[in-house]
Scaffold this motif. Sequence first.
Motif, short mmCIF file in Angstrom:
data_model
loop_
_atom_site.label_atom_id
_atom_site.label_comp_id
_atom_site.label_asym_id
_atom_site.label_seq_id
_atom_site.Cartn_x
_atom_site.Cartn_y
_atom_site.Cartn_z
N LYS A 1 -3.98 7.58 -2.79
CA LYS A 1 -2.90 7.22 -1.87
C LYS A 1 -3.30 6.02 -1.00
CE LYS A 1 0.09 10.47 -2.88
NZ LYS A 1 -0.70 11.54 -3.42
N LYS A 2 -4.54 6.07 -0.55
CA LYS A 2 -5.01 4.99 0.31
C LYS A 2 -5.19 3.70 -0.48
CE LYS A 2 -6.91 8.05 3.73
NZ LYS A 2 -8.09 8.69 4.30
N ALA B 1 -1.89 2.27 -0.72
CA ALA B 1 -1.42 1.72 0.55
C ALA B 1 -1.98 0.32 0.79
CB ALA B 1 -1.80 2.66 1.69
N PHE C 1 -3.47 4.49 9.14
CA PHE C 1 -4.88 4.17 9.34
C PHE C 1 -5.09 3.85 10.83
CE2 PHE C 1 -4.00 3.32 4.99
CZ PHE C 1 -5.15 3.55 4.29
N PHE D 1 -11.74 7.85 0.22
CA PHE D 1 -10.72 6.86 -0.10
C PHE D 1 -10.10 7.23 -1.45
CE2 PHE D 1 -9.09 2.47 -0.53
CZ PHE D 1 -8.67 2.28 0.77
N ILE E 1 -14.25 3.60 6.34
CA ILE E 1 -14.19 2.86 5.08
C ILE E 1 -15.38 1.92 4.97
CG2 ILE E 1 -12.90 1.12 3.79
CD1 ILE E 1 -10.34 2.41 4.98
N SER F 1 -10.53 5.14 10.78
CA SER F 1 -10.41 4.99 9.33
C SER F 1 -11.15 3.75 8.87
CB SER F 1 -8.95 4.88 8.92
OG SER F 1 -8.23 6.00 9.34
#
Length: 580
Positions: free
Chosen positions: A105-106, A109, A137, A102, A145, A141
């Motif tokens: 960028k994520k 987002a 995602f 992670f 996570i 994903s």
Amino acid sequence: MPGLDQRAIAAALRRLAQILEIRGENPFKVRAHENAADALESGEFDAIEEARSGTLGKRKGFGEALVAKVAALAQTGELDELRELEAEVPAGLFEMLRIPGFGPKKVQAVWKKLGVTTVDELERACKDGRVEKLAGFGEKSAAKIREGIAFLRTSAGQYLRGAALAAAEELREALAKSRAVKRVEIAGSLRRGREVVKDIDIVASSRSPDKVMDLFRTLPQVAEVTGSGETKTSVRLQSGIACDLRVVRDEQFPFALMHFTGSKDHNVAMRARAQRLFNIRISEYGLFDETHGDALIPCEDEAAIHRRLGLSPIEPELREDRGEIEAAEHGELPALVTREDVRGTLHMHTHSSDGKAGVLEMAQAGAQMGFEWIGIADHSVSAFYAGGMKPDEVHRQFDEIEALNAKGSPCRILKGIECDILPAGELDYDESIWKRTDFIVGSVHSSFTMTEREMTARVTRALENPYLSILGHPTGRLLLRRDPFAIDLEAVIDAAAKHGRIIEINGDPNRLDLDWRWVKRARDAGVMLSLGPDAHRPEDLKHTWLALTVARKGWLEAKHVLNTRTAPEALKRLRKMRGA
DNA sequence: CTCATCGT
DNA sequence: CAAACCCT
DNA sequence: AGGGTTTGTAACGATGAG
């Protein structure tokens, strides 16, 4: 606000870099801040002085903007840019960055599109399906996570042995200086040599505990006192680590030390045995003879306690309830390898790859630490991210080492390479380079996601190469950050035993790999082990001692450890593997 | 398949 | 953001 | 010389989305 010191300035720049990254700024800009922070942290120059005198800008990597930032932080301790951006970026986002897989960028987002600003919220968003609906995602994903968050949770509140030990030793020394303190030792899992710890335990003896408590509470490292009485004080250090100090009368010291060293399972087993065989009760305050009116049995140190219980002394590293009590009963404990046994250390880097010093500097540092020999092992060509050496660089470095050895190096230098084990089990380079080395450390640095079968085949194949001397950091784990890759260590150990290969105990505080639990199995399978500092600068040679602790925890004696050999003996052992 | 992202 | 590069 | 502009990590594999 007063000005910051160099470390704090580095930390501020690093923080700024993270913010910029989350905000999606130019990666080169981010990198520039990180590089500057690295430079400041290295402590190789006085940035505050250079900023003041105006010479900092001459240094590579420090342009107009960074010089101004360093100067501002040094003078006022503040930076407008940092303050403003910090107000914009919620604090919880930084913790999210620690979730494996992670990145910035994520984070951006989920923040911008879902308004998620903490790890807890992110977890909820994964569960209720908001994350998988997000562009970019999906189901996988979200699942990944959640796994990442679980990992984060299990490592929360834990600290690397290296960092905790440094802090604990400082505290111990500060306490030892006091005349009110008779004896003081680090206890707990730190004393047992565990690779990660959740707090620091210190045991002291004194006739005036209140004085010791006073001193402890007011040490500069202490951020907050969370509890304080006449036998125990608990604090939180600046670094966030919790630390307990117990103070007892000096007669009680060995018992308290033993009790607070643990492990719990070890203590339980010890107590049950003492009760059963001798009708003796063990507590943190003493041994009590229940057949003679619960009389205290005096013991001057832990060894005396052990002897009284019919045991040979059990070193702290072994107290995990893994057979040490039975071994002590039968006089079959190993004579654990000690610092004094260690003559050399190998696996270190120089500026030929990603190290920060030259061969000579490393040799000088090695000699200063009392090593008779060292072994250089810079990265091989496939480790491009670490500046791996091209063939001509290897030859150039080996020429340099040979010249140094010939004209009298501070200590004997062995020529080695940390050679990447490529996905198919091949080693980098070819025989023309291999045959010039004294040793090769073979390490996996890529393709960690292979199946266990594939990875095992990869590594066992590499072990068949007669030039592979030592298997480096065998599981690739990064403590508190990344699990070991999937591999059948049993098969790897068997292969190492079959081919006479050595397995490394990597002493990088982030690795401590091979794990001590497996070290013992390797030993039992007849495999020799090597302590590897994996040093990237001279002061990292002390990582040898972290590896030594792992070795001791794995029941190793001097004979099991390559580093206890003289240089000629080590070379002989290494050559034997090559069939020469 | 391409593109984006992450990790080393 | 820094350093190299290119232009006048 | 001084400015504006462009280039630069260090290179590749794995993964997943679309």
